[in-house]
Design a protein around this motif. Structure first.
Motif, PDB file in Angstrom:
ATOM      1  N   GLU A  54       0.105   4.096   0.677  1.00 21.63           N
ATOM      2  CA  GLU A  54      -0.253   4.925   1.826  1.00 21.63           C
ATOM      3  C   GLU A  54       0.682   4.636   3.015  1.00 21.63           C
ATOM      4  O   GLU A  54       1.040   5.551   3.748  1.00 21.63           O
ATOM      5  CB  GLU A  54      -1.717   4.643   2.211  1.00 21.63           C
ATOM      6  CG  GLU A  54      -2.327   5.634   3.173  1.00 21.63           C
ATOM      7  CD  GLU A  54      -2.447   7.039   2.606  1.00 21.63           C
ATOM      8  OE1 GLU A  54      -2.331   7.218   1.373  1.00 21.63           O
ATOM      9  OE2 GLU A  54      -2.633   7.965   3.422  1.00 21.63           O
ATOM     10  N   LEU A  55       1.057   3.364   3.176  1.00 21.00           N
ATOM     11  CA  LEU A  55       1.982   3.021   4.262  1.00 21.00           C
ATOM     12  C   LEU A  55       3.331   3.697   4.039  1.00 21.00           C
ATOM     13  O   LEU A  55       3.941   4.205   4.980  1.00 21.00           O
ATOM     14  CB  LEU A  55       2.170   1.508   4.349  1.00 21.00           C
ATOM     15  CG  LEU A  55       1.045   0.701   4.985  1.00 21.00           C
ATOM     16  CD1 LEU A  55       1.404  -0.772   4.999  1.00 21.00           C
ATOM     17  CD2 LEU A  55       0.764   1.195   6.405  1.00 21.00           C
TER      18      LEU A  55
ATOM     19  N   ALA B 162       3.790   6.433   2.358  1.00 21.03           N
ATOM     20  CA  ALA B 162       3.582   7.868   2.553  1.00 21.03           C
ATOM     21  C   ALA B 162       3.637   8.207   4.043  1.00 21.03           C
ATOM     22  O   ALA B 162       4.292   9.175   4.453  1.00 21.03           O
ATOM     23  CB  ALA B 162       2.241   8.293   1.955  1.00 21.03           C
TER      24      ALA B 162
ATOM     25  N   ASP C   7       0.833  -1.200   0.000  1.00 23.28           N
ATOM     26  CA  ASP C   7       0.000   0.000   0.000  1.00 23.28           C
ATOM     27  C   ASP C   7       0.875   1.261   0.000  1.00 23.28           C
ATOM     28  O   ASP C   7       1.640   1.479   0.939  1.00 23.28           O
ATOM     29  CB  ASP C   7      -0.885  -0.019   1.254  1.00 23.28           C
ATOM     30  CG  ASP C   7      -1.919   1.094   1.240  1.00 23.28           C
ATOM     31  OD1 ASP C   7      -1.884   1.928   0.316  1.00 23.28           O
ATOM     32  OD2 ASP C   7      -2.742   1.115   2.165  1.00 23.28           O
TER      33      ASP C   7
END
Lengths: 359, 269
Positions: free
Chosen positions: B164-165, B167, B162
């Protein structure tokens, strides 16, 4: 802490153009989904590059399109917390919290455990994040940003995925932490109650633009436009015309009805087209004497029971728009609204807010 | 209690499965049986030519896999995150060596790095060095056919992480490199290891491209698979030698596969 951010950003066809200021307080970015709240936080965190503008935190320029400054996220010292899926699944709880902390292992561990303790999490350091409850996971995520010397918390609907009870306790805890640590926070939510509870400053976002900013009380009672009123949950919104002005009130005509309104935005004159807002819970059902102003006879046209409260749609006998009344269960029962259908309604002048007509 | 009798379908599946298992088991059994049964095969195991082929295979595949990881990992990551301009073209190009018959790859390598090749000729003119018929050529051939398998697997692995992780890890104060090492790679470890094993297996079994581009010179470019072919086609080792070499190849493959499984398992705990 002081944040001054004014920038534009794009994501696909969506365009964002916002200005946000914050100091050591909780600033709530409130808006429907797709309003640009998350994009605003990501731009400040350094995860999305704005197309123009400037972001300054504590006097340090994080981003400046004109000067070509764009600090990477790791250099911004902001604490970014999202709704879910945020913990690193391959690291233990304490390793999550200590991630990117410098120093020896023992050192990092003790700092991590101390931060976990601040959030009421003791003895879970060695556990796998997957074994924690949703509420505990969000506490770990908070501990992970608070362990560092962050200047600004960026909280993107951090409690939205949680149960009501846990959400409530975490909100109160966030308030306590914020007071203790004195760190500023930008808090994104689409939950009006949460927004009102947490906000020192309230920013209403819609379609990538800031519609209104101010104290929550001010924004709540004096929305600047119909759209803001809608977002704030006002269900009674009427198009009308100013027919008279006085120092302490405006006379507004709504269809065949004429109301005295004691709250209005600046600069309205006689003849102006306006929107009148009155919250459903502010409308009063009366028995006995007729009040001097804003009284009208109406019948219950339909009603919905929600257990704790009843929502009534009332039709004025003299004609005009339906008026929604939100009534707690107790007065509903005491008055006997279930059986009596015709009532005298009062719209208190102080609760009638007039805005310039839009849309 | 009602006992359910095995249905016809269950029986048919069982027969198919057993037949299938035997089909894979028998050749290996045959190999071991011949090696045990035939004293000449056992003798051939001690032949220095076998040792040389084994050493050459181990060294060249180790280098090929290392090169594949070194160059392939960043490329796979960038492809997964769609951060390379012309990524789609590179992506399609990477499929070619997988689909291409290895002999074609060998001919293609000759036209590029051979003595009359596009790059081979100027290199030889300047340095006097020529690539074909050296151990380096073996490594080039192996890397050419095997690296894409790793890149493909690694790319899929990275895509599953992911963003997002990553980020969030950045906002916690970690640099890009740190995030890659501590978040991305550990989370993609399974596919990365699987890709490396595939890559290594492909390199170990490489025959066609090596034969054409590097030749089959005993002790210089003759890896285990090439030695098997040479022995089989009337070389000094003969058929018993081919059996001995095959057995060695099988043993090496088994040992490395088991070792990698152990590493992967311990890494997961």
């Amino acid at each position: 802490m002081s944040l001054e951010a004014a920038f534009t950003a794009h994501a696909g066809r969506f365009s964002l153009d916002v200005a946000v200021e914050a100091s050591d307080e909780i600033v709530v970015l409130f808006g429907a989904s797709g309003a640009g709240k998350s994009l605003t936080l990501r731009a400040i965190a350094g995860l999305t590059r704005p197309t123009s503008g400037r972001i300054v935190l504590d006097g340090e320029v994080l981003f400046d399109a004109a000067e070509g400054i764009d600090l990477p996220p790791e250099a911004r010292r902001t604490g970014y917390v999202v709704q879910e899926m945020a913990l690193f699944p391959h690291l233990s709880v304490w390793e999550n919290v200590a991630f990117a902390l410098p120093g020896t292992r023992a050192d990092r561990r003790s700092r991590a455990e101390a931060s976990l303790a601040t959030l009421g999490l003791e003895g879970v350091g060695d556990r796998d994040p997957g074994t924690l409850s949703g509420g505990q996971r969000q506490r770990v995520a908070l501990a992970r940003v608070l362990v560092r010397d962050v200047r600004l918390l960026l909280l993107d609907e951090p409690f939205s995925a949680l149960d009501d009870a846990i959400r409530r306790s975490l909100r109160l805890e966030l308030r306590r932490l914020q007071l203790e640590l004195g760190r500023g926070a930008l808090f994104v939510t689409h939950d009006l109650r949460e927004a009102y509870l947490l906000a020192d400053r309230f920013v209403v976002l819609n379609a990538g633009r800031v519609l209104q900013a101010g104290t929550p009380g001010d924004v709540f009672s004096r929305p600047v436009s119909r759209r803001v009123a809608e977002l704030l949950g006002v269900r009674n919104l009427y198009r009308g015309r100013v027919v008279a002005t006085a120092p302490d009130s405006l006379e507004v005509e709504v269809g065949p009805l004429r109301w005295r309104c004691a709250s209005w935005v600046e600069g309205l004159r006689v003849g102006d087209a306006v929107d009148v807002a009155v919250r459903s819970e502010r409308v009063v059902l009366r028995r006995g004497d007729r009040p001097a102003v804003n009284a009208l006879d109406a019948v219950v046209e339909s009603e919905e029971a929600y257990g704790a409260s009843h929502l009534l749609q009332m039709r004025p006998l003299a004609g005009g728009p339906l008026i929604e009344v939100d009534m707690p269960a107790r007065p509903y029962e005491v008055l006997g609204v279930a059986t009596q259908k015709q009532w005298l309604l009062e719209l208190p002048a102080a609760d009638l807010h007039v805005m310039r007509a839009s849309g | 209690m009602i006992l359910r009798r095995p249905s016809g379908i269950t029986l048919a599946v069982a027969v198919l499965a057993i037949t299938f298992a035997l089909f894979f088991l028998l050749p290996f059994a045959g190999l071991v049986w011949r090696a045990v049964d035939d004293p000449r095969a056992r003798e051939a195991l001690g032949d220095p030519a076998v040792g040389m082929a084994l050493r050459l295979s181990l060294v060249t595949t180790a280098v090929s896999v290392t090169l594949s990881l070194l160059f392939g990992t960043p490329v796979a990551y960038l492809l997964a995150r769609r951060q390379i301009p012309g990524g789609a073209v590179l992506d399609a190009l990477l499929d070619l060596p997988i689909v291409l018959p290895p002999t074609v790859a060998g001919v293609a390598l000759l036209t590029a790095f051979g003595r009359r090749g596009l790059l081979g000729e100027p290199i030889e003119a300047v340095t006097g060095l020529s690539l074909p018929f050296t151990a380096v050529a073996v490594i080039v051939a192996q890397t050419f056919v095997a690296a894409p398998l790793y890149v493909r697997a690694a790319r899929t692995g990275f895509e599953a992480v992911d963003p997002e992780l990553e980020a969030i890890a950045r906002t916690l104060g970690a640099s890009r490199v740190h995030v890659f090492r501590r978040i991305t790679v550990p989370l993609a470890r399974g596919p990365l290891l699987a890709g490396a094993v595939l890559c290594w297996a492909r390199a170990l079994g490489e025959l066609g491209a090596t034969l054409i581009f590097a030749g089959s010179l005993t002790g210089r470019t003759q890896t285990l698979p090439l030695a098997v072919v040479a022995a089989f086609e009337g070389g000094p080792l003969g058929l018993p030698g081919a059996i001995a070499l095959s057995l060695v190849l099988l043993g090496v493959a088994l040992i490395l596969l088991i070792a990698l499984r152990l590493v992967a398992k311990r890494g997961l705990a």
